[in-house]
Motif scaffolding. Structure first.
Motif, PDB file in Angstrom:
ATOM      1  N   VAL A  17      39.342  42.736  37.449  1.00  0.00           N
ATOM      2  CA  VAL A  17      39.517  44.255  38.766  1.00  0.00           C
ATOM      3  C   VAL A  17      38.011  44.161  39.859  1.00  0.00           C
ATOM      4  O   VAL A  17      38.143  43.923  41.313  1.00  0.00           O
ATOM      5  CB  VAL A  17      40.154  46.077  38.391  1.00  0.00           C
ATOM      6  N   MET A  20      38.550  40.776  42.205  1.00  0.00           N
ATOM      7  CA  MET A  20      39.185  41.059  42.840  1.00  0.00           C
ATOM      8  C   MET A  20      38.560  42.367  43.670  1.00  0.00           C
ATOM      9  O   MET A  20      39.487  41.448  45.071  1.00  0.00           O
ATOM     10  CB  MET A  20      40.442  42.062  42.386  1.00  0.00           C
ATOM     11  N   GLU A  24      40.798  38.260  47.016  1.00  0.00           N
ATOM     12  CA  GLU A  24      42.190  39.140  46.735  1.00  0.00           C
ATOM     13  C   GLU A  24      42.988  38.236  46.738  1.00  0.00           C
ATOM     14  O   GLU A  24      42.978  37.524  47.673  1.00  0.00           O
ATOM     15  CB  GLU A  24      42.124  40.059  47.905  1.00  0.00           C
ATOM     16  N   VAL A  29      45.832  40.323  41.211  1.00  0.00           N
ATOM     17  CA  VAL A  29      45.548  41.531  40.758  1.00  0.00           C
ATOM     18  C   VAL A  29      46.885  41.695  39.382  1.00  0.00           C
ATOM     19  O   VAL A  29      46.847  42.054  38.992  1.00  0.00           O
ATOM     20  CB  VAL A  29      47.251  41.316  42.006  1.00  0.00           C
ATOM     21  N   ALA A  32      45.746  40.675  36.050  1.00  0.00           N
ATOM     22  CA  ALA A  32      44.153  41.826  35.730  1.00  0.00           C
ATOM     23  C   ALA A  32      45.415  42.854  35.136  1.00  0.00           C
ATOM     24  O   ALA A  32      44.690  44.005  34.610  1.00  0.00           O
ATOM     25  CB  ALA A  32      43.196  42.147  37.274  1.00  0.00           C
ATOM     26  N   GLY A  33      46.617  42.925  36.069  1.00  0.00           N
ATOM     27  CA  GLY A  33      46.768  44.272  35.655  1.00  0.00           C
ATOM     28  C   GLY A  33      48.164  44.595  34.291  1.00  0.00           C
ATOM     29  O   GLY A  33      47.870  44.621  33.216  1.00  0.00           O
TER      30      GLY A  33
END
Length: 45
Positions: A17, A20, A24, A29, A32-33
Motif C-alpha cells: 500500500v 502503491m 499506481e 492494488v 495488496a488487498g
C-alpha cells in the motif's frame, strides 16, 4: 506458524500500500488487498 505467516502477509500488504502511493498499478492494488485480507484472516484466527 499460521499466525506468524499471517502477520508477515499483513506487513507485506501494508508495504505494498505504501509503494502503491508512489506508483499506481491495478495489479499492485489487487495483490495488496489480497495480502491484507489473507494476513488479517490468518493472524486473527
Amino acid at each position: 506458524m499460521g499466525r506468524l505467516l499471517g502477520l508477515m502477509l499483513f506487513c507485506i500488504g501494508i508495504g505494498m500500500v505504501i509503494g502503491m502511493l508512489i506508483s499506481e498499478n491495478v495489479i499492485i492494488v489487487i495483490s495488496a488487498g489480497l495480502c491484507l485480507l489473507c494476513g488479517y484472516h490468518m493472524f486473527c484466527r
